[in-house]
Design a protein around this motif. Sequence first.
Motif, PDB file in Angstrom:
ATOM      1  N   LEU A 181      42.025  36.109  38.385  1.00 50.08           N
ATOM      2  CA  LEU A 181      41.726  37.538  38.290  1.00 50.08           C
ATOM      3  C   LEU A 181      41.543  37.963  36.833  1.00 50.08           C
ATOM      4  O   LEU A 181      40.661  38.773  36.524  1.00 50.08           O
ATOM      5  CB  LEU A 181      42.848  38.345  38.944  1.00 50.08           C
ATOM      6  CG  LEU A 181      42.895  38.300  40.472  1.00 50.08           C
ATOM      7  CD1 LEU A 181      44.179  38.938  40.984  1.00 50.08           C
ATOM      8  CD2 LEU A 181      41.679  39.007  41.077  1.00 50.08           C
ATOM      9  N   ARG A 182      42.387  37.436  35.946  1.00 48.65           N
ATOM     10  CA  ARG A 182      42.252  37.780  34.529  1.00 48.65           C
ATOM     11  C   ARG A 182      40.877  37.391  34.007  1.00 48.65           C
ATOM     12  O   ARG A 182      40.216  38.184  33.311  1.00 48.65           O
ATOM     13  CB  ARG A 182      43.345  37.074  33.710  1.00 48.65           C
ATOM     14  CG  ARG A 182      43.164  37.217  32.197  1.00 48.65           C
ATOM     15  CD  ARG A 182      44.248  36.486  31.426  1.00 48.65           C
ATOM     16  NE  ARG A 182      44.394  35.104  31.816  1.00 48.65           N
ATOM     17  CZ  ARG A 182      43.565  34.127  31.458  1.00 48.65           C
ATOM     18  NH1 ARG A 182      42.497  34.385  30.705  1.00 48.65           N
ATOM     19  NH2 ARG A 182      43.790  32.881  31.855  1.00 48.65           N
ATOM     20  N   GLN A 183      40.436  36.205  34.344  1.00 50.72           N
ATOM     21  CA  GLN A 183      39.137  35.749  33.878  1.00 50.72           C
ATOM     22  C   GLN A 183      38.002  36.575  34.481  1.00 50.72           C
ATOM     23  O   GLN A 183      37.023  36.903  33.803  1.00 50.72           O
ATOM     24  CB  GLN A 183      38.953  34.265  34.237  1.00 50.72           C
ATOM     25  CG  GLN A 183      39.909  33.346  33.488  1.00 50.72           C
ATOM     26  CD  GLN A 183      39.957  31.951  34.072  1.00 50.72           C
ATOM     27  OE1 GLN A 183      39.211  31.620  34.994  1.00 50.72           O
ATOM     28  NE2 GLN A 183      40.847  31.114  33.549  1.00 50.72           N
ATOM     29  N   GLU A 184      38.130  36.922  35.741  1.00 51.39           N
ATOM     30  CA  GLU A 184      37.087  37.680  36.422  1.00 51.39           C
ATOM     31  C   GLU A 184      37.017  39.128  35.946  1.00 51.39           C
ATOM     32  O   GLU A 184      35.924  39.681  35.782  1.00 51.39           O
ATOM     33  CB  GLU A 184      37.335  37.651  37.932  1.00 51.39           C
ATOM     34  CG  GLU A 184      36.303  38.417  38.745  1.00 51.39           C
ATOM     35  CD  GLU A 184      36.583  38.345  40.238  1.00 51.39           C
ATOM     36  OE1 GLU A 184      36.170  39.271  40.942  1.00 51.39           O
ATOM     37  OE2 GLU A 184      37.223  37.367  40.675  1.00 51.39           O
ATOM     38  N   LEU A 185      38.172  39.736  35.715  1.00 52.25           N
ATOM     39  CA  LEU A 185      38.224  41.154  35.377  1.00 52.25           C
ATOM     40  C   LEU A 185      38.215  41.417  33.881  1.00 52.25           C
ATOM     41  O   LEU A 185      37.974  42.548  33.450  1.00 52.25           O
ATOM     42  CB  LEU A 185      39.477  41.789  35.991  1.00 52.25           C
ATOM     43  CG  LEU A 185      39.619  41.688  37.510  1.00 52.25           C
ATOM     44  CD1 LEU A 185      40.975  42.213  37.955  1.00 52.25           C
ATOM     45  CD2 LEU A 185      38.494  42.446  38.211  1.00 52.25           C
ATOM     46  N   GLY A 186      38.510  40.407  33.081  1.00 51.67           N
ATOM     47  CA  GLY A 186      38.589  40.615  31.646  1.00 51.67           C
ATOM     48  C   GLY A 186      39.752  41.500  31.264  1.00 51.67           C
ATOM     49  O   GLY A 186      39.631  42.377  30.397  1.00 51.67           O
ATOM     50  N   ALA A 187      40.899  41.272  31.923  1.00 49.43           N
ATOM     51  CA  ALA A 187      42.091  42.090  31.679  1.00 49.43           C
ATOM     52  C   ALA A 187      43.331  41.255  31.953  1.00 49.43           C
ATOM     53  O   ALA A 187      43.306  40.354  32.804  1.00 49.43           O
ATOM     54  CB  ALA A 187      42.094  43.320  32.591  1.00 49.43           C
ATOM     55  N   ALA A 188      44.410  41.531  31.230  1.00 52.14           N
ATOM     56  CA  ALA A 188      45.687  40.898  31.536  1.00 52.14           C
ATOM     57  C   ALA A 188      46.107  41.313  32.946  1.00 52.14           C
ATOM     58  O   ALA A 188      45.879  42.452  33.368  1.00 52.14           O
ATOM     59  CB  ALA A 188      46.742  41.318  30.524  1.00 52.14           C
ATOM     60  N   THR A 189      46.709  40.393  33.701  1.00 48.45           N
ATOM     61  CA  THR A 189      47.082  40.675  35.082  1.00 48.45           C
ATOM     62  C   THR A 189      48.566  40.387  35.314  1.00 48.45           C
ATOM     63  O   THR A 189      49.171  39.572  34.625  1.00 48.45           O
ATOM     64  CB  THR A 189      46.229  39.847  36.064  1.00 48.45           C
ATOM     65  OG1 THR A 189      46.268  38.461  35.678  1.00 48.45           O
ATOM     66  CG2 THR A 189      44.786  40.329  36.066  1.00 48.45           C
ATOM     67  N   TYR A 190      49.119  41.046  36.326  1.00 46.53           N
ATOM     68  CA  TYR A 190      50.559  41.005  36.581  1.00 46.53           C
ATOM     69  C   TYR A 190      50.810  40.955  38.084  1.00 46.53           C
ATOM     70  O   TYR A 190      50.061  41.539  38.867  1.00 46.53           O
ATOM     71  CB  TYR A 190      51.257  42.267  36.042  1.00 46.53           C
ATOM     72  CG  TYR A 190      50.885  42.638  34.633  1.00 46.53           C
ATOM     73  CD1 TYR A 190      51.759  42.428  33.572  1.00 46.53           C
ATOM     74  CD2 TYR A 190      49.634  43.220  34.349  1.00 46.53           C
ATOM     75  CE1 TYR A 190      51.408  42.777  32.279  1.00 46.53           C
ATOM     76  CE2 TYR A 190      49.278  43.565  33.052  1.00 46.53           C
ATOM     77  CZ  TYR A 190      50.169  43.338  32.025  1.00 46.53           C
ATOM     78  OH  TYR A 190      49.824  43.680  30.737  1.00 46.53           O
ATOM     79  N   PHE A 191      51.897  40.280  38.470  1.00 43.94           N
ATOM     80  CA  PHE A 191      52.373  40.314  39.853  1.00 43.94           C
ATOM     81  C   PHE A 191      53.812  40.787  39.817  1.00 43.94           C
ATOM     82  O   PHE A 191      54.635  40.243  39.073  1.00 43.94           O
ATOM     83  CB  PHE A 191      52.291  38.936  40.504  1.00 43.94           C
ATOM     84  CG  PHE A 191      52.674  38.929  41.968  1.00 43.94           C
ATOM     85  CD1 PHE A 191      51.702  39.032  42.943  1.00 43.94           C
ATOM     86  CD2 PHE A 191      54.001  38.833  42.353  1.00 43.94           C
ATOM     87  CE1 PHE A 191      52.044  39.032  44.294  1.00 43.94           C
ATOM     88  CE2 PHE A 191      54.353  38.837  43.696  1.00 43.94           C
ATOM     89  CZ  PHE A 191      53.372  38.931  44.674  1.00 43.94           C
ATOM     90  N   ALA A 192      54.124  41.806  40.617  1.00 43.48           N
ATOM     91  CA  ALA A 192      55.480  42.359  40.611  1.00 43.48           C
ATOM     92  C   ALA A 192      55.908  42.687  42.028  1.00 43.48           C
ATOM     93  O   ALA A 192      55.079  42.871  42.931  1.00 43.48           O
ATOM     94  CB  ALA A 192      55.545  43.609  39.734  1.00 43.48           C
ATOM     95  N   THR A 193      57.218  42.766  42.221  1.00 45.78           N
ATOM     96  CA  THR A 193      57.760  43.073  43.533  1.00 45.78           C
ATOM     97  C   THR A 193      58.975  43.991  43.394  1.00 45.78           C
ATOM     98  O   THR A 193      59.531  44.144  42.299  1.00 45.78           O
ATOM     99  CB  THR A 193      58.155  41.779  44.270  1.00 45.78           C
ATOM    100  OG1 THR A 193      58.531  42.083  45.624  1.00 45.78           O
ATOM    101  CG2 THR A 193      59.330  41.086  43.589  1.00 45.78           C
ATOM    102  N   TYR A 194      59.358  44.609  44.506  1.00 44.13           N
ATOM    103  CA  TYR A 194      60.564  45.436  44.558  1.00 44.13           C
ATOM    104  C   TYR A 194      61.572  44.670  45.398  1.00 44.13           C
ATOM    105  O   TYR A 194      61.365  44.455  46.590  1.00 44.13           O
ATOM    106  CB  TYR A 194      60.260  46.794  45.197  1.00 44.13           C
ATOM    107  CG  TYR A 194      61.374  47.803  45.044  1.00 44.13           C
ATOM    108  CD1 TYR A 194      61.538  48.505  43.851  1.00 44.13           C
ATOM    109  CD2 TYR A 194      62.259  48.066  46.096  1.00 44.13           C
ATOM    110  CE1 TYR A 194      62.560  49.438  43.705  1.00 44.13           C
ATOM    111  CE2 TYR A 194      63.278  48.994  45.949  1.00 44.13           C
ATOM    112  CZ  TYR A 194      63.423  49.670  44.750  1.00 44.13           C
ATOM    113  OH  TYR A 194      64.439  50.602  44.612  1.00 44.13           O
TER     114      TYR A 194
END
Length: 250
Positions: free
Chosen positions: A94-107
């Motif tokens: 996703l980072r490569q595709e979107l050109g943005a740092a990406t994150y996965f988070a949960t509660y």
Amino acid sequence: MENAAPTLIGSVQRALRLLEAVGEHRQGATAKQLARKAGLPLATTYHLLRTLTHEGYLRRVDGAYVHGEAVGALGRHREVREGRDAISGALDRLRQELGAATYFATYRDGELEVVDVSEAPGTVAVEEWADFRATGNAHAIGQCLLGQLDREGRLDYLSRHRPQSLTRRTVTDSTTLLRRLEARHPGRPVLEQQEYLAGVVCAAVPIMVGAAVCTIALSLPVAQAHRLPATADRLATRVGAVVDRLSFTI
């Protein structure tokens, strides 16, 4: 020069052979049966069985040995590791595709948890200058996760983590924040502009992985704020395919 043969630890090999032998006897097996199956001296077998039982890898039931809880934990640890690897790979793509740092988070257990982050030169992640877990009011990840909870869950979180003022844009009034969370469309990305950190804009997309409340998010420098809505929409269209490949173990 020929490669040297690997150094093998005999006691570990013998212990593993015993665990395998136990696995072939669903109703359990005696020390003598296991010694024969593993091809080990009886005295060695007794010594290893005592150690494996002490460590929780085996249990003795009516004179027979069966797998203990620690063996199941090994499988769970592997599942968690495989799930985390899948998340990491998805974030990198996703980072490569979107050109943005990406994150996965949960509660989880009443707290926000950033599980993994993907960044690279040119797509640098947000610096955690204030604890992400305690500042859910201020960033897209927190707002997205809290937005997926019911009112009782949100109030519980805010009772333990009072809204903090991090920038001049941060919403700190609990009533205003609750109205804002309740008004969000369930399937739409959450957009946040310089509420957590000046100079950074973020977006987060709500997702469910199994029964877990989660989010995949992205961040951009404020100079690219014009990209945020469209990039967030692209993220939202991609998360379905990403979630289908994830096996996240809470």
